[in-house]
Design an enzyme around this catalytic site. Sequence first.
Site, PDB file in Angstrom:
ATOM      1  N   HIS A 186       5.437   5.248  -8.415  1.00 44.77           N
ATOM      2  CA  HIS A 186       5.813   3.937  -7.693  1.00 44.77           C
ATOM      3  C   HIS A 186       4.400   3.056  -7.648  1.00 44.77           C
ATOM      4  O   HIS A 186       3.533   3.854  -7.551  1.00 44.77           O
ATOM      5  CB  HIS A 186       6.459   4.221  -6.461  1.00 44.77           C
ATOM      6  CG  HIS A 186       5.656   4.699  -5.388  1.00 44.77           C
ATOM      7  ND1 HIS A 186       5.623   6.403  -5.479  1.00 44.77           N
ATOM      8  CD2 HIS A 186       5.154   4.538  -4.521  1.00 44.77           C
ATOM      9  CE1 HIS A 186       4.670   6.728  -4.493  1.00 44.77           C
ATOM     10  NE2 HIS A 186       4.354   5.653  -3.977  1.00 44.77           N
ATOM     11  N   THR A 210       3.240   1.339  -3.997  1.00 47.15           N
ATOM     12  CA  THR A 210       3.698   0.998  -2.810  1.00 47.15           C
ATOM     13  C   THR A 210       3.575  -0.532  -2.566  1.00 47.15           C
ATOM     14  O   THR A 210       2.256  -1.237  -2.680  1.00 47.15           O
ATOM     15  CB  THR A 210       2.795   1.811  -1.827  1.00 47.15           C
ATOM     16  OG1 THR A 210       3.103   3.152  -2.045  1.00 47.15           O
ATOM     17  CG2 THR A 210       3.175   1.508  -0.274  1.00 47.15           C
ATOM     18  N   HIS A 250      -1.619  -0.028  -6.566  1.00 47.22           N
ATOM     19  CA  HIS A 250      -1.730   1.268  -7.370  1.00 47.22           C
ATOM     20  C   HIS A 250      -0.623   1.950  -7.512  1.00 47.22           C
ATOM     21  O   HIS A 250       0.456   2.193  -6.930  1.00 47.22           O
ATOM     22  CB  HIS A 250      -2.989   1.993  -6.716  1.00 47.22           C
ATOM     23  CG  HIS A 250      -2.610   2.680  -5.486  1.00 47.22           C
ATOM     24  ND1 HIS A 250      -2.676   2.023  -4.166  1.00 47.22           N
ATOM     25  CD2 HIS A 250      -2.155   3.988  -5.135  1.00 47.22           C
ATOM     26  CE1 HIS A 250      -2.174   2.715  -3.211  1.00 47.22           C
ATOM     27  NE2 HIS A 250      -1.856   3.923  -3.896  1.00 47.22           N
ATOM     28  N   SER A 298      -0.038   5.795  -7.948  1.00 44.76           N
ATOM     29  CA  SER A 298      -0.822   7.261  -7.682  1.00 44.76           C
ATOM     30  C   SER A 298      -0.474   8.219  -8.654  1.00 44.76           C
ATOM     31  O   SER A 298       1.103   8.168  -8.996  1.00 44.76           O
ATOM     32  CB  SER A 298      -0.294   7.831  -6.163  1.00 44.76           C
ATOM     33  OG  SER A 298      -0.995   7.158  -5.211  1.00 44.76           O
TER      34      SER A 298
END
Length: 193
Positions: free
Chosen positions: A40, A42, A129, A131
Site C-alpha cells: 500500500h 499510506t 511510499h 513499504s
Amino acid sequence: MPGSSLWLLPPKSHRLNSILPTLIDQTSSHFGSAHRFLPHVTITSEISPSTHSPNPQAWLDSLEISSGDKIEVMFEKLASEDVFFRKLYIKCHKTEGLKKLAVLCRREVEGFGEEREAAKWATESYNPHLSLLYHDCPSIDASGLAEIEKLAQSTGVNLNGQSDLGGWSGGRLVLVPTDKSIDQWSPIAEREL
C-alpha cells in the site's frame, strides 16, 4: 501506530496485486523480518476511530473525493530510513492527484480540519511510499538496496515509474485500524477510486 490509516492499493485487476506481496515476502525474508503486510501507499494516518465509528464504510464513502482528479502512483526509487515503518521502501512521486487526495484525507485527522493545515502537511511532511520492509534494524545500506533492486527487477517491478509495473492509476482506498499489531492490519472499509 496510533489510530487508523487510509491506504491506497492498486486496482483489483492490476498485476502488482500479485507481484508486490511476493516482493515484500522476499525482502522481509532476506532481512530476517517476520512482518508481512498488504502492499500500500499510506495516504494518511492517525485518524481517530471515533471519526469513522460506528459505520466505517459509510464514513469512507462520504469523503468528497472528486472523480475528476487523476490519482497516479509512480514509483521513483528504493530508499531506506532509520524508521521502523520506512526501513526499506519504494519512494513514489508526489503527483498532483496523490497530493490532493492526501490533503482531503488529512483533514479527517484531529488538528488538520482546515484546508490550510492539511495542505501544509501534504507539502512539507507527506512522503508517499510503498513499504517493502518493517524491521527493527539500522537503515539499509547501498549494497542491501542494490540486492533488493535486483529482486524487484526479477519480479518485473519497475522502480523508475516506467511501464504498468512502475505504479498504477486510481486504485482502492482502504481504511485500516493501525492501532493494532501489524499481523492484525486488515481493511475494514474499501472504496474504488
